[in-house]
Design a protein around this motif. Structure first.
Motif, PDB file in Angstrom:
ATOM      1  N   TYR A 144      -8.164  -0.845   6.123  1.00  0.00           N
ATOM      2  CA  TYR A 144      -7.449  -1.335   4.943  1.00  0.00           C
ATOM      3  C   TYR A 144      -6.015  -1.712   5.267  1.00  0.00           C
ATOM      4  O   TYR A 144      -5.416  -2.527   4.558  1.00  0.00           O
ATOM      5  N   HIS A 151     -14.175  -2.559   9.186  1.00  0.00           N
ATOM      6  CA  HIS A 151     -14.345  -1.166   8.783  1.00  0.00           C
ATOM      7  C   HIS A 151     -15.437  -0.530   9.629  1.00  0.00           C
ATOM      8  O   HIS A 151     -16.629  -0.748   9.404  1.00  0.00           O
ATOM      9  N   GLN A 168      -2.071   1.022   0.301  1.00  0.00           N
ATOM     10  CA  GLN A 168      -3.467   1.438   0.180  1.00  0.00           C
ATOM     11  C   GLN A 168      -3.685   2.381  -1.006  1.00  0.00           C
ATOM     12  O   GLN A 168      -4.820   2.793  -1.256  1.00  0.00           O
ATOM     13  N   LYS A 174      -2.778  -8.681   9.308  1.00  0.00           N
ATOM     14  CA  LYS A 174      -3.720  -8.932  10.399  1.00  0.00           C
ATOM     15  C   LYS A 174      -3.003  -9.699  11.511  1.00  0.00           C
ATOM     16  O   LYS A 174      -2.475 -10.784  11.289  1.00  0.00           O
ATOM     17  N   GLU A 223      -5.480  -3.390   7.890  1.00  0.00           N
ATOM     18  CA  GLU A 223      -5.748  -4.743   8.380  1.00  0.00           C
ATOM     19  C   GLU A 223      -5.867  -5.746   7.236  1.00  0.00           C
ATOM     20  O   GLU A 223      -5.548  -6.929   7.403  1.00  0.00           O
ATOM     21  N   SER A 224      -6.285  -5.291   6.077  1.00  0.00           N
ATOM     22  CA  SER A 224      -6.374  -6.207   4.940  1.00  0.00           C
ATOM     23  C   SER A 224      -4.986  -6.576   4.415  1.00  0.00           C
ATOM     24  O   SER A 224      -4.823  -7.581   3.730  1.00  0.00           O
ATOM     25  N   TRP A 225      -3.983  -5.765   4.739  1.00  0.00           N
ATOM     26  CA  TRP A 225      -2.602  -6.022   4.321  1.00  0.00           C
ATOM     27  C   TRP A 225      -1.859  -6.862   5.355  1.00  0.00           C
ATOM     28  O   TRP A 225      -1.042  -7.703   5.025  1.00  0.00           O
TER      29      TRP A 225
END
Length: 383
Positions: free
Chosen positions: A238, A253, A122, A244, A240-242
């Motif tokens: 963020y 978010h 991040q 999931k 979770e964006s890496w």
């Protein structure tokens, strides 16, 4: 807290960090109002001021962090340039990992652990490793040898544990956010002691750390301690964006209330049967009344686990200490010295050895508790 000023410590000052949380600091770096280098230098200066008072850092990488901060274009993520610490039970390439124990000779890690990689993706700049009690077993960050990690609100008080160093550093203002992990309260306890936001994420919400993968019942979640709800929400969004987990619904978010009426269960007393002290009970009741004013439904409910859970969990905790002593040379390093573990680890180990025959049933019931908890939660949005 109504304590004399001499018992408190903080290092907030009029520098590049000011009193910003991680979200505000990242926004200021993105806008060019301050540079990542200025923020990193300010955090290092604060860390050096706090070190002899708080004792929350076990290993530092200040010069590499400054070098990293000079090339922010090489980083991506929502929190580029925001300084942080990783807990000393989690590997970061180039830093030693000591697990808070005299039995372990800290060795420089050759790789970064899966969760630390997820967090640092991040854009955070790692300043070093934060303190913890031996193997995270204790609820207070007080090593058998050396000084304890102190609570910035009152230096005579415990900062909690096991993520005590992380909580003390964030509460004192050294960094706005720091890595923490939790098996039996190790995010939530120090957050409560130090006045922070401490959320233990659902298991599987972030990638499993190394230790979690070998447990017969995974009780560990990795996350952060922060000074603002929005920092914790931003971290999870963020993360979770890496990674999931397809078995879990996406969080997204979270930036404000949903507007949906919630049905919330109210549990006033401890799962071990002990009544809650009057001050804590009053706070919980006040929170419940406030939630009712916001339009939510509050209903008293039973403790959502079986009466055997406290004893089962204690034996499981003892099993972990037994495993550390029995397999330390394989888990940590061939020179692991079990004669140097502290009194709590020895006590937990002895407790387990006296009752080890109970373990199969304990493991079965602890695995079953997941279903018990789920059943209790079916009718509630939160407890």
């Amino acid at each position: 807290m109504n304590q004399p000023p001499s018992t408190r410590f903080h290092c907030f000052r009029n520098d590049a960090m000011a009193d910003n949380d991680a979200t505000a600091l990242a926004e200021r770096i993105r806008s060019g109002e301050v540079s990542a280098q200025e923020v990193t230098a300010a955090a290092i200066e604060r860390a050096q001021l706090a070190a002899p008072v708080i004792n929350g850092v076990v290993a530092e990488r200040y010069q590499p962090a400054l070098t990293q901060s000079q090339r922010p274009d090489a980083q991506t993520g929502r929190f580029v340039g925001v300084p942080t610490y990783i807990k000393d039970n989690t590997d970061v390439e180039g830093l030693p990992t000591g697990h808070g124990s005299q039995a372990v000779t800290p060795r420089v890690a050759k790789r970064t652990s899966p969760f630390a990689e997820q967090m640092l993706s991040q854009g955070y700049i790692c300043l070093g490793k934060s303190t913890l009690p031996e193997f995270g077993f204790n609820a207070s960050t007080e090593p058998a040898q050396g000084d304890p990690t102190r609570n910035p609100w009152n230096l005579d008080y415990s900062c909690g544990a096991s993520s005590g160093g992380a909580a003390a550093l964030v509460a004192a203002g050294v960094v706005p956010i720091a890595h923490a992990n939790d098996g039996g309260g190790s995010i939530r306890i120090p957050a409560a002691c130090c006045g922070l936001v401490g959320l233990k994420p659902t298991r599987g919400r972030v990638v499993d750390n190394d230790a979690a993968r070998d447990l017969p019942v995974n009780i560990i979640s990795d996350g952060v301690v922060t000074r603002s709800v929005r920092d914790t929400a931003g971290f999870l969004a963020y993360a979770e964006s890496w990674f999931k987990n397809r078995k879990l619904p996406a969080i997204g978010h979270v930036q404000g209330p949903s507007g949906r009426q919630l049905r919330i269960g109210l549990v006033l007393d401890s799962i071990n049967g002990h009544p809650t002290d009057p001050e804590t009970r009053l706070t919980v009741e006040q929170t419940a009344r406030y939630l009712e004013k916001l339009g939510h439904i509050i209903e008293p409910m039973d403790v959502p686990v079986a009466s055997s859970f406290p004893d089962d969990f204690a034996l499981y905790w003892g099993m972990l200490a037994f495993g550390v002593k029995a397999r330390g040379k394989k888990l940590y390093h061939p020179d692991f010295d079990k004669s140097r573990v502290d009194g709590l680890t020895n006590g937990l180990d002895k407790m387990f050895r006296r009752q080890f025959w109970r373990l199969p049933a304990v493991i079965w019931r602890l695995k079953r508790s997941w279903h018990d908890y789920q059943r209790h939660m079916n009718d509630y949005d939160a407890v």
